[in-house]
Design a protein around this motif. Structure first.
Motif, short mmCIF file in Angstrom:
data_model
loop_
_atom_site.label_atom_id
_atom_site.label_comp_id
_atom_site.label_asym_id
_atom_site.label_seq_id
_atom_site.Cartn_x
_atom_site.Cartn_y
_atom_site.Cartn_z
N GLN A 108 -20.55 -9.92 -13.95
CA GLN A 108 -19.85 -11.07 -13.39
C GLN A 108 -18.33 -10.98 -13.58
OE1 GLN A 108 -21.24 -13.15 -11.33
NE2 GLN A 108 -19.17 -13.97 -11.01
N ASN A 109 -17.90 -10.56 -14.80
CA ASN A 109 -16.46 -10.45 -15.10
C ASN A 109 -15.77 -9.45 -14.18
OD1 ASN A 109 -16.34 -12.21 -17.19
ND2 ASN A 109 -16.74 -10.65 -18.76
N LEU A 110 -16.47 -8.37 -13.92
CA LEU A 110 -15.84 -7.31 -13.11
C LEU A 110 -15.85 -7.67 -11.62
CD1 LEU A 110 -16.93 -3.98 -14.84
CD2 LEU A 110 -15.17 -5.63 -15.45
N VAL A 111 -16.84 -8.42 -11.21
CA VAL A 111 -16.84 -8.90 -9.82
C VAL A 111 -15.59 -9.76 -9.60
CG1 VAL A 111 -18.02 -10.41 -8.17
CG2 VAL A 111 -19.35 -8.80 -9.55
N GLU A 112 -15.21 -10.52 -10.65
CA GLU A 112 -14.03 -11.39 -10.53
C GLU A 112 -12.73 -10.60 -10.63
OE1 GLU A 112 -14.74 -14.42 -13.47
OE2 GLU A 112 -16.50 -15.10 -12.33
N SER A 113 -12.73 -9.53 -11.43
CA SER A 113 -11.46 -8.81 -11.65
C SER A 113 -11.20 -7.72 -10.60
CB SER A 113 -11.40 -8.20 -13.05
OG SER A 113 -12.44 -7.25 -13.22
N ARG A 114 -12.23 -7.29 -9.91
CA ARG A 114 -12.02 -6.19 -8.95
C ARG A 114 -11.54 -6.73 -7.60
NH1 ARG A 114 -18.47 -5.34 -7.66
NH2 ARG A 114 -18.59 -6.86 -5.97
N SER A 115 -10.82 -5.89 -6.84
CA SER A 115 -10.63 -6.26 -5.45
C SER A 115 -11.55 -5.45 -4.56
CB SER A 115 -9.18 -6.15 -5.01
OG SER A 115 -8.62 -4.96 -5.41
N GLN A 116 -12.05 -4.34 -5.10
CA GLN A 116 -13.07 -3.58 -4.37
C GLN A 116 -13.80 -2.66 -5.36
OE1 GLN A 116 -11.39 -0.59 -1.64
NE2 GLN A 116 -9.39 -0.92 -2.59
N ILE A 117 -14.94 -2.16 -4.93
CA ILE A 117 -15.67 -1.18 -5.73
C ILE A 117 -15.02 0.19 -5.48
CG2 ILE A 117 -17.89 0.00 -6.01
CD1 ILE A 117 -19.23 -2.65 -5.07
N VAL A 118 -14.73 0.91 -6.57
CA VAL A 118 -14.08 2.22 -6.43
C VAL A 118 -15.14 3.31 -6.66
CG1 VAL A 118 -12.27 3.74 -7.32
CG2 VAL A 118 -11.89 1.26 -7.23
N ASN A 119 -15.58 3.90 -5.56
CA ASN A 119 -16.59 4.95 -5.65
C ASN A 119 -15.95 6.31 -5.92
OD1 ASN A 119 -19.21 3.63 -5.04
ND2 ASN A 119 -18.12 3.01 -3.17
N GLY A 120 -16.79 7.27 -6.28
CA GLY A 120 -16.31 8.63 -6.48
C GLY A 120 -15.84 9.21 -5.16
N VAL A 121 -14.94 10.19 -5.24
CA VAL A 121 -14.47 10.90 -4.04
C VAL A 121 -14.63 12.40 -4.25
CG1 VAL A 121 -12.77 9.19 -3.26
CG2 VAL A 121 -12.07 10.96 -4.86
N GLY A 122 -14.77 13.10 -3.13
CA GLY A 122 -14.89 14.55 -3.19
C GLY A 122 -16.22 15.00 -2.65
N PRO A 123 -16.34 16.30 -2.37
CA PRO A 123 -17.55 16.81 -1.72
C PRO A 123 -18.82 16.57 -2.54
CG PRO A 123 -15.95 18.57 -2.14
CD PRO A 123 -15.34 17.33 -2.65
N ALA A 124 -19.90 16.34 -1.84
CA ALA A 124 -21.19 16.09 -2.50
C ALA A 124 -21.82 17.37 -3.02
CB ALA A 124 -22.13 15.39 -1.53
N ASP A 125 -21.17 18.52 -2.75
CA ASP A 125 -21.69 19.77 -3.33
C ASP A 125 -20.65 20.39 -4.27
OD1 ASP A 125 -19.80 20.50 -1.51
OD2 ASP A 125 -21.02 21.99 -0.47
N ALA A 126 -19.77 19.55 -4.82
CA ALA A 126 -18.72 20.06 -5.71
C ALA A 126 -19.34 20.70 -6.95
CB ALA A 126 -17.80 18.91 -6.12
N GLU A 127 -18.74 21.79 -7.40
CA GLU A 127 -19.22 22.45 -8.63
C GLU A 127 -18.55 21.88 -9.87
OE1 GLU A 127 -21.71 24.06 -8.83
OE2 GLU A 127 -22.05 25.09 -6.95
N LEU A 128 -17.49 21.12 -9.63
CA LEU A 128 -16.73 20.55 -10.74
C LEU A 128 -16.59 19.05 -10.51
CD1 LEU A 128 -15.22 21.58 -13.25
CD2 LEU A 128 -13.28 22.12 -11.78
N VAL A 129 -17.06 18.26 -11.48
CA VAL A 129 -16.95 16.81 -11.35
C VAL A 129 -16.18 16.26 -12.56
CG1 VAL A 129 -18.22 14.62 -11.33
CG2 VAL A 129 -19.09 16.55 -10.02
N PHE A 130 -15.20 15.44 -12.30
CA PHE A 130 -14.42 14.78 -13.35
C PHE A 130 -14.90 13.34 -13.47
CE2 PHE A 130 -11.96 18.37 -12.12
CZ PHE A 130 -11.27 18.76 -13.26
N VAL A 131 -15.18 12.93 -14.70
CA VAL A 131 -15.65 11.56 -14.92
C VAL A 131 -14.65 10.83 -15.81
CG1 VAL A 131 -17.51 10.10 -15.78
CG2 VAL A 131 -18.06 12.31 -14.73
N GLY A 132 -14.03 9.79 -15.24
CA GLY A 132 -13.11 8.95 -16.00
C GLY A 132 -13.81 7.71 -16.50
N GLU A 133 -12.99 6.78 -16.94
CA GLU A 133 -13.50 5.58 -17.60
C GLU A 133 -13.82 4.48 -16.60
OE1 GLU A 133 -10.94 4.92 -21.02
OE2 GLU A 133 -10.84 2.83 -20.40
N ALA A 134 -12.79 3.99 -15.96
CA ALA A 134 -12.92 2.88 -15.01
C ALA A 134 -11.64 2.82 -14.18
CB ALA A 134 -13.10 1.56 -15.77
#
Ligand code: URA
Length: 205
Positions: free
Chosen positions: A13-39
């Motif tokens: 609920q808190n994040l629905v209020e604080s976000r202006s949009q959902i931020v999905n991952g970007v980049g190819p779906a067959d990438a060999e390297l994936v970077f995972v951040g926090e938020a």
């Protein structure tokens, strides 16, 4: 869930209020390297893309230095909605969003996942991690039935506060690219230069 993108979610609920949009991952779906951040932070929330602010600049610089194009990698976050005042995501928020991250990693099945900072490292390794000392460590983890290879990294923002982390950060990205077999631009250039060798084969006899 529609493919890799979350198009609607109201679990936090808190994040629905604080976000202006959902931020999905970007980049190819067959990438060999994936970077995972926090938020997502404010810039990411505004643009709808992970790592487009100052941390993103640091990441881009490191990728350039190592010779990896941002277009060839995937970048995502543990949590897809911006927490208020850029606070760390809460345990409950991390766990609400975990299914999306696990799905994304399962579909992409990269050779290497780089965890950017303490939150993603602890989230995926499921234990405490002192990232500054563990940076560069390679750890195999299990998510559901699957095994994934992780390299622990400091968060790019850490290099903005403490320059001494810069070399550690770049070296970790370099190791990750090499472990993932992602060819660097430099290697490509070298290969192009040595292209004569394969042509020699054509003209042999
Ligand atoms: N920091 C993160 O962890 N993720 C982003 O997308 C941007 C900054």
């Amino acid at each position: 869930m529609d493919g890799l993108d979350v198009t609607a979610c109201k679990r936090c609920q808190n994040l629905v209020e604080s976000r202006s949009q959902i931020v999905n991952g970007v980049g190819p779906a067959d990438a060999e390297l994936v970077f995972v951040g926090e938020a997502p932070g404010a810039n990411e929330d505004e643009h709808g893309e992970p790592f487009v602010g100052r941390s993103g600049d640091v990441l881009d610089d490191a990728l350039n230095e190592v010779g990896v194009s941002r277009d060839t990698i995937r970048i995502t976050n543990c949590v897809r909605c911006r927490p208020p005042e850029n606070r760390n995501p809460k345990t409950e928020e991390l766990s609400n969003c975990r299914r999306y991250l696990e799905h994304e990693l399962s579909v992409i099945d990269p050779a290497v996942i780089v965890t950017l900072g303490k939150v993603p490292s602890e989230h995926l390794l499921d234990r405490q991690v002192a990232v500054t000392t563990a940076a560069g460590d390679v750890v195999d983890i299990r998510l559901g039935d699957e095994s994934h290879r992780v390299i622990i990294s400091v968060h790019p923002a850490a290099t903005l506060y403490d320059q001494s982390h810069s070399d550690t950060f770049v070296n970790t990205i370099k190791s990750a690219a090499s472990l993932a077999g992602v060819q660097s631009d430099t290697d490509s250039a070298n290969n192009a230069e040595s292209g004569g060798q394969s042509r020699l084969g054509e003209y042999e006899d």
